[in-house]
Design a protein around this motif. Structure first.
Motif, PDB file in Angstrom:
ATOM      1  N   GLU A 142     -29.772  79.554  -0.517  1.00 29.94           N
ATOM      2  CA  GLU A 142     -28.738  78.618  -0.103  1.00 29.94           C
ATOM      3  C   GLU A 142     -27.707  79.304   0.793  1.00 29.94           C
ATOM      4  O   GLU A 142     -27.246  78.727   1.792  1.00 29.94           O
ATOM      5  N   ARG A 143     -27.369  80.531   0.453  1.00 31.77           N
ATOM      6  CA  ARG A 143     -26.408  81.266   1.294  1.00 31.77           C
ATOM      7  C   ARG A 143     -27.007  81.548   2.677  1.00 31.77           C
ATOM      8  O   ARG A 143     -26.311  81.466   3.691  1.00 31.77           O
ATOM      9  N   ARG A 145     -29.174  79.647   4.188  1.00 36.52           N
ATOM     10  CA  ARG A 145     -29.139  78.349   4.880  1.00 36.52           C
ATOM     11  C   ARG A 145     -27.751  78.077   5.440  1.00 36.52           C
ATOM     12  O   ARG A 145     -27.600  77.587   6.576  1.00 36.52           O
ATOM     13  N   THR A 201     -21.133  78.584  -2.956  1.00 41.74           N
ATOM     14  CA  THR A 201     -21.964  77.400  -2.730  1.00 41.74           C
ATOM     15  C   THR A 201     -21.517  76.289  -3.674  1.00 41.74           C
ATOM     16  O   THR A 201     -20.650  76.489  -4.530  1.00 41.74           O
ATOM     17  N   TYR A 284     -28.187  72.495  -8.422  1.00 42.40           N
ATOM     18  CA  TYR A 284     -29.126  73.614  -8.513  1.00 42.40           C
ATOM     19  C   TYR A 284     -30.562  73.096  -8.608  1.00 42.40           C
ATOM     20  O   TYR A 284     -31.464  73.578  -7.902  1.00 42.40           O
ATOM     21  N   HIS A 287     -31.852  71.878  -5.305  1.00 36.82           N
ATOM     22  CA  HIS A 287     -32.266  72.988  -4.448  1.00 36.82           C
ATOM     23  C   HIS A 287     -33.645  73.499  -4.860  1.00 36.82           C
ATOM     24  O   HIS A 287     -34.481  73.801  -3.993  1.00 36.82           O
TER      25      HIS A 287
END
Length: 316
Positions: A142-143, A145, A201, A284, A287
């Motif tokens: 995610e980071r 992205r 996030t 979460y 994701h």
């Protein structure tokens, strides 16, 4: 005379029998699964907060999956493991119930001390140790992205958390996304530096949860209430007494004190699991679905049962 002799023999025999004793009060043993990480150090403080009539047996596990599986198979009554393991199990239809929190934070992106890597965007083209299926994997993806990158922009290397520090020290990888105490060890030994604590996030600092089998919650709610009260007291004590937490972690994990002292500020032992944590858990899970780590979202209505800790929070 015969009857008298029989009476005397019986009396003598009776005299040799032990005196009657009061039966000891029975003790209920609660089996608690804990990982061999500082995130899961709270159960080692449980003994001093366990009420009479109960005993907590702490059973260690090497990985979150092992801990989760122990709860599913009822090898333990309760267990601590990552939200990733809980979500994977629930999405597959396993009877996992999240009843409280265990630890937030405890993660870090670490690079070599003299490395030019200073931010997440600098990981592009680098070899990065990541444990597949872990909470850390979802956070780092995610980071990436958020920085306009993807896993295709790095070379992910499958390495377990316990080996990440050594891999960095040997130069096998340029960075790792690890779990404490590995980042603390890398800092204390001068091998590594913190690139980022990846808590920026929508998932916040969500990490480890306190889980139970669905049957346990339905059939033994009083046991759940007892263990969660113990867990609350032990977690609050450890957070208010950092020196005691460090000493316990050194004793149970076999790490050097300076490494644990470097890890401790990045560990938040907790028990509260409210609307914020549930929302973070749902994010979460989404994701994980997008990353194809799960085929479907879990049934959130059955995954979360936080009534007991909600009541504790109101009374606190």
């Amino acid at each position: 005379m015969l009857h008298r002799r029989q009476f005397l023999v019986a009396a003598a025999a009776a005299a040799t029998l032990p005196a009657p004793s009061v039966r000891a009060q029975s003790t209920t043993t609660i089996r608690m699964g804990a990982l061999k990480l500082i995130h899961s150090i709270a159960p080692h403080f449980y003994e001093q907060f366990t009420p009479a009539g109960y005993k907590v047996e702490v059973i260690p596990f090497e990985s979150p999956t092992e801990g989760k599986n122990a709860v599913v198979t009822k090898s333990v009554d309760f267990g601590m493991f990552g939200i990733a393991a809980a979500t994977l199990g629930a999405a597959a239809g396993e009877p996992i119930v999240v009843i409280a929190s265990a630890c937030n934070k405890g993660m870090a992106v670490v690079a070599g001390k003299n490395s030019p890597i200073a931010a997440i965007k600098d990981l592009k083209g680098k070899r990065v140790a990541i444990w597949p299926g872990s909470t850390q994997e979802v956070f780092i993806l995610e980071r990436l992205r958020m920085e306009g990158l993807s896993v295709k922009d790095i070379t992910p290397v499958r390495i377990s958390f316990s080996e990440m520090h050594l891999a960095l020290a040997r130069g096998d990888v340029d960075a790792y996304v690890g779990a404490e105490p590995a980042p603390g060890v890398s800092l204390a030994t001068g091998v590594g530096k913190i690139v980022e604590y990846p808590y920026g996030t929508a998932m916040g600092a969500l990490n480890m949860i306190f889980g139970a089998h669905r049957d346990t919650m339905a059939q033994k709610p009083e046991i759940a209430r007892v263990i969660l009260d113990i867990h609350r007291k032990a977690s609050d004590f450890a957070m208010a007494n950092r020196e005691a937490m460090v000493a316990m972690a050194v004793s149970k994990l076999g790490q050097k004190k300076d490494a644990i002292e470097a890890s401790a500020p990045n560990v938040d032992l907790t028990w509260k699991f409210g609307e914020t944590e549930i929302a973070q858990s749902k994010t979460y899970a989404q994701h994980m679905l997008e990353l194809k780590q799960i085929r479907q979202l879990p049934d959130f209505a059955t995954l979360f049962d936080t009534r007991i800790v909600a009541e504790m929070a109101r009374q606190a």
